[in-house]
Design a protein around this motif. Structure first.
Motif: not given
Length: 440
Positions: A211-238
């Protein structure tokens, strides 16, 4: 919370397999009791962390071992022969290390990989209850200014979150933004992990709701995810091949324990005319069938892991090692893969061998689909048929032999086997590649 951990050893491939085999033997000793009483493997998980096995996928440039998928899959399979609950806990840990390797900035990688090398564990907060399907995510990061975001949502099936040090949370960046990963401290203000997992199997995977209620997250701890599948990848296969490794371990453990029971405790059926149940030709034949299925699953698992490694040799950003003209610039551009004119949608080719990366990634996914289908069936069948070969005595509740089937039946529900076979069938009939969404 678990004890603080110091810097862990960096293991070679051979050492990793040897350490995993040793831990599996120790973990097996208390597996039935932990399952019966639903005792979370706190001490065992700390031992696993301290062993260095959870750091084997940290890239070499950041001080890790950077071991291939083939080794990681074997490590997970071995751990699952001892206790598949413990083997499943680091599944997301390994997957999100891969996510960080693909999409994190250098600063993020140095910080978070450093935590892994210090023995810290990543959990996960990905799936959500009450949504349309498993890929329907509602959790949101809302901008609050000064490079900070507010994280709100509720997750379930958060395997390993209870005993994690940091929880990667899948969330939209803004109300309609792309999916990103927020790397949240397990004990940050507003983070609550609820011990509410009550599955019939895999009972001690430290899963539950987050459960996440108003959790403070700085830019430095956020990474992209959706872009993983913009091209060929093995992330899902792994991620999928590690699930197959868990099932292969369950299958092997069920078969091994059944054989020991038949040799040492089962009585022969009178019509067999033998002194030992282990000499009954019907029992021997049943064991032969099970051994065939388990071996097939293990072989397909090894082939799938190797296929991922072959694809990774092309997709990796380490051009000096692979000859691939690939660069990763996910942090600032939002693009997962940039290769010459990747922004134009042109197909990716590799300079040296002119290997089609799309084909290699698709081949890896198909190999994993075969492994998942085979190991799922082998685990469920071995967990069920062990009673057929071991006889009435094996059904005593106090023995805990039913945990193998319960573990197999529960874990194999992660992704329907029927869809793996659909992907294989469409490839066989029309050459249709599997979908590029991370679950194929």
């Amino acid at each position: 919370m678990t004890r603080a951990l110091t810097t862990v050893p960096v293991l070679t491939a051979g050492a990793a397999v040897e350490v995993a085999a040793g831990l599996a033997r120790r973990f097996a000793e208390g597996a039935a009791d932990r399952d019966a009483r639903r005792v979370l493997p706190v001490a065992e998980l700390d031992e696993l962390s301290a062993s260095g096995l959870l750091a084997i996928t940290v890239p070499v440039r950041y001080g890790g071992a950077g071991l291939p998928v083939a080794v990681v899959a074997e490590v997970v399979r071995l751990l699952a022969t001892g206790d598949p609950n413990i083997a499943q806990i680091p599944h997301s840990h390994y997957a999100y290390i891969g996510q960080l390797r693909r999409n994190g900035t250098d600063a993020q990688q140095r910080e978070l990989f450093g935590e892994v090398l210090a023995g810290r564990r990543f959990g996960n907060a990905q799936s959500e209850a009450g949504t349309k399907h498993v890929r329907d995510i509602r959790t949101t990061l809302t901008a609050v200014g000064d490079g900070h975001w507010r994280l709100d949502g509720r997750k379930f099936y958060a395997t390993g979150a209870l005993l994690a040090h940091r929880i990667p949370v899948l969330a939209h960046l803004g109300p309609d933004g792309p999916l990103h990963v927020a790397w949240v401290d397990r004990h940050a203000d507003g983070v609550e992990v609820v011990d509410d997992w009550n599955g019939l199997g895999q009972r001690t995977t430290a899963s539950g709701s987050v459960v996440l209620r108003g959790v403070d997250v700085p830019d430095s701890l956020i990474t992209p995810y959706a872009v993983t599948f913009d091209g060929p990848q093995t992330y899902g296969a792994f991620a999928q091949v590690l699930h197959a490794a868990i099932d292969a371990g369950i299958a092997r453990a069920a078969l091994t324990e059944a054989a020991a029971f038949v040799r040492e405790r089962s009585r022969p059926y009178p019509d067999a005319g033998v002194d030992r149940a282990a000499d009954d030709p019907l029992v021997v034949h049943a064991f032969g069938e099970l051994e065939l299925a388990v071996r097939a699953g293990e072989a397909l698992l090894a082939e799938a892991a190797g296929a991922i490694d072959r694809a990774d040799a092309v997709l990796t950003a380490d051009a000096a090692r692979t000859g691939a003209a690939l660069t990763v610039d996910a942090a600032r551009t939002g693009a997962a893969l940039t290769v010459d004119a990747a922004r134009t949608g042109a197909a990716l080719t590799v300079d040296a061998a002119r290997t089609d990366a799309v084909a290699l990634a698709g081949a890896a996914s198909l190999a994993v689909a075969a492994a998942r289908a085979a190991t799922s069936r082998a685990a469920v069948d071995a967990g069920s048929r062990l009673f057929e070969v071991a006889g009435t005595r094996s059904a005593a509740a106090g023995l805990g032999l039913d945990r193998h089937w319960r573990n197999a039946r529960t874990h194999t529900l992660h992704d329907p086997t029927a869809w793996k076979i659909q992907h294989l069938g469409r490839w066989a009939v029309d050459g249709t590649p599997p979908p590029n969404h991370g679950q194929a």
